[in-house]
Write a protein that holds these residues in place. Structure first.
Motif, PDB file in Angstrom:
ATOM      1  N   HIS A 130       0.870  -1.186   0.000  1.00 36.43           N
ATOM      2  CA  HIS A 130       0.000   0.000   0.000  1.00 36.43           C
ATOM      3  C   HIS A 130       0.909   1.238   0.000  1.00 36.43           C
ATOM      4  O   HIS A 130       1.031   1.936   1.007  1.00 36.43           O
ATOM      5  CB  HIS A 130      -0.898  -0.043   1.234  1.00 36.43           C
ATOM      6  CG  HIS A 130      -2.032   0.934   1.229  1.00 36.43           C
ATOM      7  ND1 HIS A 130      -2.127   1.987   0.326  1.00 36.43           N
ATOM      8  CD2 HIS A 130      -3.133   1.015   2.020  1.00 36.43           C
ATOM      9  CE1 HIS A 130      -3.237   2.669   0.583  1.00 36.43           C
ATOM     10  NE2 HIS A 130      -3.871   2.095   1.595  1.00 36.43           N
ATOM     11  N   ARG A 163      -1.019  -4.720   4.826  1.00 41.71           N
ATOM     12  CA  ARG A 163      -0.193  -4.281   3.679  1.00 41.71           C
ATOM     13  C   ARG A 163       0.530  -2.967   3.965  1.00 41.71           C
ATOM     14  O   ARG A 163       1.614  -2.730   3.439  1.00 41.71           O
ATOM     15  CB  ARG A 163      -1.075  -4.157   2.429  1.00 41.71           C
ATOM     16  CG  ARG A 163      -2.286  -3.241   2.606  1.00 41.71           C
ATOM     17  CD  ARG A 163      -3.292  -3.453   1.481  1.00 41.71           C
ATOM     18  NE  ARG A 163      -4.531  -2.705   1.690  1.00 41.71           N
ATOM     19  CZ  ARG A 163      -5.641  -2.929   1.001  1.00 41.71           C
ATOM     20  NH1 ARG A 163      -5.690  -3.881   0.087  1.00 41.71           N
ATOM     21  NH2 ARG A 163      -6.725  -2.213   1.227  1.00 41.71           N
ATOM     22  N   ARG A 225      -4.973  -2.586  12.562  1.00 41.98           N
ATOM     23  CA  ARG A 225      -6.200  -3.376  12.740  1.00 41.98           C
ATOM     24  C   ARG A 225      -5.936  -4.822  12.322  1.00 41.98           C
ATOM     25  O   ARG A 225      -5.188  -5.067  11.365  1.00 41.98           O
ATOM     26  CB  ARG A 225      -7.248  -2.720  11.824  1.00 41.98           C
ATOM     27  CG  ARG A 225      -8.447  -3.482  11.454  1.00 41.98           C
ATOM     28  CD  ARG A 225      -9.312  -2.655  10.491  1.00 41.98           C
ATOM     29  NE  ARG A 225      -8.862  -2.732   9.105  1.00 41.98           N
ATOM     30  CZ  ARG A 225      -9.241  -3.646   8.208  1.00 41.98           C
ATOM     31  NH1 ARG A 225     -10.094  -4.595   8.551  1.00 41.98           N
ATOM     32  NH2 ARG A 225      -8.781  -3.623   6.973  1.00 41.98           N
ATOM     33  N   GLN A 227      -6.839  -7.736  10.179  1.00 33.57           N
ATOM     34  CA  GLN A 227      -7.470  -7.626   8.847  1.00 33.57           C
ATOM     35  C   GLN A 227      -8.500  -8.744   8.635  1.00 33.57           C
ATOM     36  O   GLN A 227      -8.232  -9.739   7.955  1.00 33.57           O
ATOM     37  CB  GLN A 227      -6.387  -7.674   7.774  1.00 33.57           C
ATOM     38  CG  GLN A 227      -5.272  -6.654   7.971  1.00 33.57           C
ATOM     39  CD  GLN A 227      -5.631  -5.279   7.446  1.00 33.57           C
ATOM     40  OE1 GLN A 227      -5.920  -5.118   6.262  1.00 33.57           O
ATOM     41  NE2 GLN A 227      -5.654  -4.283   8.328  1.00 33.57           N
TER      42      GLN A 227
HETATM   43  C1  NCD Z   1      -5.437   0.468   5.333  1.00 29.68           C
HETATM   44  C2  NCD Z   1      -5.610  -0.480   4.164  1.00 29.68           C
HETATM   45  O1  NCD Z   1      -6.561  -0.347   3.390  1.00 29.68           O
HETATM   46  O2  NCD Z   1      -4.744  -1.315   4.030  1.00 29.68           O
HETATM   47  N1  NCD Z   1      -6.336   1.534   5.277  1.00 29.68           N
HETATM   48  C3  NCD Z   1      -5.976   2.658   4.600  1.00 29.68           C
HETATM   49  O3  NCD Z   1      -5.859   2.653   3.397  1.00 29.68           O
HETATM   50  N2  NCD Z   1      -5.712   3.752   5.307  1.00 29.68           N
HETATM   51  C4  NCD Z   1      -5.398  -0.198   6.649  1.00 29.68           C
HETATM   52  C5  NCD Z   1      -6.535  -1.111   7.011  1.00 29.68           C
HETATM   53  O4  NCD Z   1      -7.489  -1.269   6.258  1.00 29.68           O
HETATM   54  O5  NCD Z   1      -6.452  -1.653   8.098  1.00 29.68           O
END
Ligand code: NCD
Length: 304
Positions: A130, A163, A225, A227
Protein backbone atom coordinates in the motif's frame (compact mmCIF):
# COMPACT_ATOMS: atom_id res chain seq x y z
CA UNK A 1 6.83 6.99 -21.07
CA UNK A 2 4.16 6.36 -18.46
CA UNK A 3 5.40 5.54 -15.00
CA UNK A 4 3.43 3.57 -12.41
CA UNK A 5 3.89 3.20 -8.65
CA UNK A 6 3.06 -0.31 -7.48
CA UNK A 7 5.53 -0.67 -4.62
CA UNK A 8 7.10 1.99 -2.40
CA UNK A 9 10.50 0.80 -3.69
CA UNK A 10 9.49 2.06 -7.15
CA UNK A 11 10.35 5.48 -5.70
CA UNK A 12 13.98 6.23 -4.89
CA UNK A 13 14.98 7.88 -1.60
CA UNK A 14 15.69 11.08 -3.60
CA UNK A 15 12.20 10.95 -5.11
CA UNK A 16 10.68 10.50 -1.65
CA UNK A 17 12.60 13.59 -0.53
CA UNK A 18 11.23 15.43 -3.55
CA UNK A 19 7.64 14.33 -2.79
CA UNK A 20 8.02 15.46 0.82
CA UNK A 21 9.38 18.82 -0.33
CA UNK A 22 6.45 19.25 -2.74
CA UNK A 23 3.92 18.24 -0.07
CA UNK A 24 5.42 20.75 2.37
CA UNK A 25 5.24 23.43 -0.31
CA UNK A 26 1.59 22.56 -1.03
CA UNK A 27 0.85 22.92 2.70
CA UNK A 28 2.57 26.34 2.74
CA UNK A 29 1.23 27.62 -0.61
CA UNK A 30 -1.96 25.77 -1.60
CA UNK A 31 -3.12 28.45 -4.05
CA UNK A 32 -0.02 27.88 -6.20
CA UNK A 33 -1.25 24.35 -6.95
CA UNK A 34 -4.96 24.92 -7.48
CA UNK A 35 -4.85 24.82 -11.30
CA UNK A 36 -1.87 22.53 -11.88
CA UNK A 37 -3.97 19.59 -13.11
CA UNK A 38 -6.62 21.59 -14.97
CA UNK A 39 -8.11 19.43 -17.72
CA UNK A 40 -6.63 16.22 -16.28
CA UNK A 41 -8.67 13.28 -15.01
CA UNK A 42 -7.96 10.75 -12.28
CA UNK A 43 -9.83 7.43 -12.31
CA UNK A 44 -10.31 5.74 -8.93
CA UNK A 45 -10.98 2.03 -9.52
CA UNK A 46 -11.79 0.57 -6.11
CA UNK A 47 -12.68 -3.13 -6.00
CA UNK A 48 -12.48 -3.12 -2.16
CA UNK A 49 -13.91 -0.85 0.56
CA UNK A 50 -12.14 2.41 1.34
CA UNK A 51 -12.84 5.75 2.98
CA UNK A 52 -9.53 7.58 3.29
CA UNK A 53 -7.57 6.30 0.34
CA UNK A 54 -10.26 6.86 -2.29
CA UNK A 55 -11.54 10.14 -0.91
CA UNK A 56 -8.04 11.50 -0.38
CA UNK A 57 -7.07 10.65 -3.98
CA UNK A 58 -10.23 12.40 -5.13
CA UNK A 59 -9.73 15.42 -2.85
CA UNK A 60 -6.10 15.56 -4.01
CA UNK A 61 -7.10 15.73 -7.68
CA UNK A 62 -9.82 18.33 -7.02
CA UNK A 63 -7.36 20.49 -5.06
CA UNK A 64 -5.05 20.36 -8.08
CA UNK A 65 -7.89 21.65 -10.29
CA UNK A 66 -8.44 18.29 -12.00
CA UNK A 67 -11.45 16.00 -12.29
CA UNK A 68 -12.26 12.54 -11.00
CA UNK A 69 -14.23 9.56 -12.27
CA UNK A 70 -14.44 5.97 -11.09
CA UNK A 71 -16.22 3.40 -9.01
CA UNK A 72 -16.06 2.44 -5.36
CA UNK A 73 -17.10 -1.21 -5.44
CA UNK A 74 -16.48 -4.14 -7.76
CA UNK A 75 -20.21 -4.81 -8.05
CA UNK A 76 -20.87 -1.52 -9.79
CA UNK A 77 -18.18 -2.19 -12.43
CA UNK A 78 -18.02 -4.72 -15.27
CA UNK A 79 -15.86 -6.92 -13.01
CA UNK A 80 -19.25 -8.19 -11.82
CA UNK A 81 -19.85 -9.38 -15.42
CA UNK A 82 -16.49 -11.12 -15.53
CA UNK A 83 -14.31 -8.46 -17.16
CA UNK A 84 -10.56 -8.89 -16.57
CA UNK A 85 -8.40 -6.29 -14.80
CA UNK A 86 -6.39 -6.02 -18.03
CA UNK A 87 -9.45 -5.08 -20.10
CA UNK A 88 -10.70 -2.66 -17.44
CA UNK A 89 -7.28 -0.95 -17.46
CA UNK A 90 -7.25 -0.65 -21.27
CA UNK A 91 -10.75 0.77 -21.21
CA UNK A 92 -10.14 3.32 -18.46
CA UNK A 93 -6.96 4.48 -20.24
CA UNK A 94 -9.34 5.90 -22.90
CA UNK A 95 -11.05 8.11 -20.29
CA UNK A 96 -8.46 9.13 -17.70
CA UNK A 97 -4.89 10.47 -17.50
CA UNK A 98 -3.98 8.49 -14.37
CA UNK A 99 -5.47 5.55 -12.45
CA UNK A 100 -5.53 4.73 -8.72
CA UNK A 101 -6.55 1.10 -8.19
CA UNK A 102 -7.39 -0.91 -5.08
CA UNK A 103 -8.01 -4.62 -5.46
CA UNK A 104 -8.33 -7.64 -3.13
CA UNK A 105 -5.90 -9.66 -5.28
CA UNK A 106 -2.18 -9.20 -4.79
CA UNK A 107 -0.65 -8.03 -8.06
CA UNK A 108 -3.86 -6.78 -9.70
CA UNK A 109 -2.58 -3.17 -9.97
CA UNK A 110 0.56 -4.55 -11.64
CA UNK A 111 -1.59 -6.31 -14.25
CA UNK A 112 -3.44 -3.02 -14.71
CA UNK A 113 -0.15 -1.14 -15.16
CA UNK A 114 1.03 -3.65 -17.78
CA UNK A 115 -2.12 -3.01 -19.80
CA UNK A 116 -2.89 0.66 -19.19
CA UNK A 117 -1.47 3.41 -21.36
CA UNK A 118 -1.55 5.84 -18.40
CA UNK A 119 0.22 5.70 -15.00
CA UNK A 120 -1.30 3.32 -12.43
CA UNK A 121 -0.96 3.85 -8.68
CA UNK A 122 -1.44 0.86 -6.37
CA UNK A 123 -3.97 2.00 -3.76
CA UNK A 124 -3.71 -1.31 -1.88
CA UNK A 125 -3.49 -4.85 -3.30
CA UNK A 126 -4.71 -7.60 -0.98
CA UNK A 127 -2.37 -8.25 1.93
CA UNK A 128 0.63 -7.16 -0.13
CA UNK A 129 1.46 -3.45 -0.53
CA UNK A 130 0.00 0.00 0.00
CA UNK A 131 2.61 2.52 -1.15
CA UNK A 132 0.53 5.69 -0.90
CA UNK A 133 -0.37 4.96 2.74
CA UNK A 134 3.38 4.78 3.26
CA UNK A 135 3.73 8.22 1.68
CA UNK A 136 1.26 9.50 4.30
CA UNK A 137 3.22 7.70 7.04
CA UNK A 138 6.55 9.10 5.82
CA UNK A 139 5.37 12.71 5.71
CA UNK A 140 3.96 12.28 9.22
CA UNK A 141 7.21 10.80 10.55
CA UNK A 142 9.21 13.53 8.83
CA UNK A 143 7.07 16.36 10.18
CA UNK A 144 7.07 14.88 13.69
CA UNK A 145 10.71 13.79 13.91
CA UNK A 146 12.52 16.01 11.38
CA UNK A 147 14.38 13.03 9.87
CA UNK A 148 14.08 9.31 9.16
CA UNK A 149 17.36 8.27 10.73
CA UNK A 150 18.01 6.61 14.10
CA UNK A 151 14.38 5.76 14.85
CA UNK A 152 13.13 2.72 16.74
CA UNK A 153 9.82 1.82 15.14
CA UNK A 154 7.34 -0.50 16.80
CA UNK A 155 4.77 -2.07 14.47
CA UNK A 156 1.91 -3.68 16.35
CA UNK A 157 -1.06 -5.84 15.40
CA UNK A 158 -1.67 -7.75 12.18
CA UNK A 159 1.79 -7.76 10.64
CA UNK A 160 0.95 -10.72 8.41
CA UNK A 161 -1.93 -9.33 6.39
CA UNK A 162 -1.35 -5.61 7.04
CA UNK A 163 -0.19 -4.28 3.68
CA UNK A 164 0.62 -0.86 5.13
CA UNK A 165 3.11 -2.53 7.47
CA UNK A 166 4.91 -4.28 4.60
CA UNK A 167 5.27 -1.07 2.60
CA UNK A 168 6.38 0.97 5.62
CA UNK A 169 9.06 -1.60 6.54
CA UNK A 170 10.35 -1.54 2.95
CA UNK A 171 10.47 2.24 2.94
CA UNK A 172 12.10 2.75 6.35
CA UNK A 173 14.66 -0.03 5.78
CA UNK A 174 16.52 2.35 3.46
CA UNK A 175 17.42 4.84 6.23
CA UNK A 176 20.37 4.82 8.66
CA UNK A 177 20.14 3.67 12.26
CA UNK A 178 16.56 2.39 11.96
CA UNK A 179 15.49 -0.51 14.18
CA UNK A 180 12.16 -2.37 14.03
CA UNK A 181 10.30 -3.97 16.92
CA UNK A 182 7.63 -6.24 15.48
CA UNK A 183 4.81 -6.82 17.96
CA UNK A 184 2.16 -9.37 17.00
CA UNK A 185 0.50 -12.63 17.98
CA UNK A 186 2.47 -15.68 16.78
CA UNK A 187 -0.06 -16.27 13.99
CA UNK A 188 0.19 -12.74 12.63
CA UNK A 189 3.96 -12.28 12.28
CA UNK A 190 5.55 -10.42 9.36
CA UNK A 191 5.82 -12.67 6.25
CA UNK A 192 9.25 -14.03 5.45
CA UNK A 193 9.62 -12.03 2.23
CA UNK A 194 9.29 -8.82 4.25
CA UNK A 195 11.83 -10.07 6.80
CA UNK A 196 14.19 -10.86 3.95
CA UNK A 197 14.03 -7.22 2.88
CA UNK A 198 15.20 -6.11 6.36
CA UNK A 199 17.98 -8.72 6.34
CA UNK A 200 19.14 -7.62 2.88
CA UNK A 201 19.45 -4.05 4.11
CA UNK A 202 21.15 -5.10 7.37
CA UNK A 203 18.34 -3.59 9.45
CA UNK A 204 18.03 -4.96 13.01
CA UNK A 205 14.62 -6.22 14.10
CA UNK A 206 13.16 -8.14 17.00
CA UNK A 207 9.85 -9.98 17.19
CA UNK A 208 7.76 -10.06 20.35
CA UNK A 209 4.21 -10.62 21.47
CA UNK A 210 4.42 -8.09 24.32
CA UNK A 211 3.75 -4.43 23.59
CA UNK A 212 4.18 -3.05 27.10
CA UNK A 213 7.67 -4.42 27.67
CA UNK A 214 9.06 -2.66 24.57
CA UNK A 215 7.09 0.58 24.93
CA UNK A 216 9.94 2.59 26.60
CA UNK A 217 12.21 2.00 23.57
CA UNK A 218 9.87 3.28 20.88
CA UNK A 219 10.12 6.54 18.91
CA UNK A 220 7.23 5.52 16.65
CA UNK A 221 4.37 3.17 17.50
CA UNK A 222 2.46 2.07 14.39
CA UNK A 223 -0.76 0.36 15.46
CA UNK A 224 -2.81 -1.70 12.99
CA UNK A 225 -6.20 -3.38 12.74
CA UNK A 226 -6.52 -7.15 12.52
CA UNK A 227 -7.47 -7.63 8.85
CA UNK A 228 -10.72 -9.56 9.17
CA UNK A 229 -11.31 -9.79 5.41
CA UNK A 230 -8.07 -11.74 4.87
CA UNK A 231 -8.82 -14.51 7.40
CA UNK A 232 -9.79 -17.96 6.27
CA UNK A 233 -12.08 -18.49 9.23
CA UNK A 234 -14.03 -16.19 11.48
CA UNK A 235 -13.06 -18.08 14.68
CA UNK A 236 -9.40 -17.20 14.25
CA UNK A 237 -10.33 -13.59 13.67
CA UNK A 238 -12.49 -13.46 16.81
CA UNK A 239 -9.69 -14.99 18.86
CA UNK A 240 -7.06 -12.56 17.62
CA UNK A 241 -8.94 -9.33 17.00
CA UNK A 242 -8.40 -7.74 20.40
CA UNK A 243 -4.80 -8.90 20.90
CA UNK A 244 -3.65 -5.30 21.42
CA UNK A 245 -5.68 -2.40 22.69
CA UNK A 246 -3.72 0.76 23.37
CA UNK A 247 -5.10 2.54 26.44
CA UNK A 248 -3.65 5.54 28.33
CA UNK A 249 -2.22 3.34 31.12
CA UNK A 250 -0.16 1.38 28.57
CA UNK A 251 1.61 4.63 27.63
CA UNK A 252 2.89 5.15 31.21
CA UNK A 253 6.43 4.14 30.28
CA UNK A 254 6.41 5.54 26.75
CA UNK A 255 8.73 8.34 25.62
CA UNK A 256 7.28 11.81 25.94
CA UNK A 257 7.98 12.41 22.25
CA UNK A 258 6.60 9.08 21.01
CA UNK A 259 4.54 9.40 17.80
CA UNK A 260 1.52 7.11 17.60
CA UNK A 261 0.48 6.29 14.05
CA UNK A 262 -2.32 4.13 12.63
CA UNK A 263 -3.32 3.91 8.96
CA UNK A 264 -6.98 3.74 10.03
CA UNK A 265 -9.70 2.51 10.06
CA UNK A 266 -9.45 1.88 13.79
CA UNK A 267 -11.62 -0.86 15.23
CA UNK A 268 -10.57 -1.44 18.85
CA UNK A 269 -6.79 -1.08 18.77
CA UNK A 270 -6.58 2.45 20.14
CA UNK A 271 -8.88 3.71 22.87
CA UNK A 272 -10.63 6.95 21.93
CA UNK A 273 -9.13 8.46 25.11
CA UNK A 274 -5.73 8.47 23.35
CA UNK A 275 -7.01 10.83 20.64
CA UNK A 276 -6.43 13.87 22.82
CA UNK A 277 -2.88 12.79 23.75
CA UNK A 278 -0.42 15.08 21.91
CA UNK A 279 1.45 11.96 20.81
CA UNK A 280 -1.52 10.75 18.72
CA UNK A 281 -0.74 11.47 15.05
CA UNK A 282 -3.28 9.35 13.17
CA UNK A 283 -5.60 12.13 12.10
CA UNK A 284 -2.63 14.27 11.02
CA UNK A 285 -1.59 11.23 9.01
CA UNK A 286 -4.92 11.35 7.13
CA UNK A 287 -4.33 14.96 6.09
CA UNK A 288 -0.71 14.26 5.18
CA UNK A 289 -1.94 11.47 2.90
CA UNK A 290 -3.85 13.96 0.79
CA UNK A 291 -0.80 16.21 0.35
CA UNK A 292 1.48 13.32 -0.57
CA UNK A 293 -1.06 12.02 -3.10
CA UNK A 294 -1.17 15.51 -4.62
CA UNK A 295 2.62 15.47 -4.87
CA UNK A 296 2.60 11.97 -6.40
CA UNK A 297 -0.03 12.86 -9.01
CA UNK A 298 2.06 15.90 -10.03
CA UNK A 299 5.17 13.74 -10.30
CA UNK A 300 3.56 10.98 -12.37
CA UNK A 301 1.77 13.43 -14.69
CA UNK A 302 5.06 15.34 -14.98
CA UNK A 303 3.38 18.62 -14.12
CA UNK A 304 5.93 21.35 -13.31
C1 NCD B 1 -5.44 0.47 5.33
C2 NCD B 1 -5.61 -0.48 4.16
O1 NCD B 1 -6.56 -0.35 3.39
O2 NCD B 1 -4.74 -1.31 4.03
N1 NCD B 1 -6.34 1.53 5.28
C3 NCD B 1 -5.98 2.66 4.60
O3 NCD B 1 -5.86 2.65 3.40
N2 NCD B 1 -5.71 3.75 5.31
C4 NCD B 1 -5.40 -0.20 6.65
C5 NCD B 1 -6.53 -1.11 7.01
O4 NCD B 1 -7.49 -1.27 6.26
O5 NCD B 1 -6.45 -1.65 8.10
Amino acid sequence: MKRSVLNILDLSVEELDQLIATANDIIANPAKYSEKCKGKKLATLFFEPSTRTRLSFEAAMYELGGNVLGFSEANSSSAAKGESVADTAKTVSCYADIIAMRHPKEGAPMVAAMNASVPVINAGDGGHNHPTQTLADLLTIYREKGSFDNLTIGLCGDLKFGRTVHSLINAMSRYTGVKFILISPEELKVPSYVKQGMKDQGIPYVQTTDLESVMPELDILYMTRVQRERFFNEEDYLRLKDSYILTPDKLKNAKSDLSILHPLPRVNEIAVAIDSDPRACYFKQVLNGKYMRMALILMLLEVQ
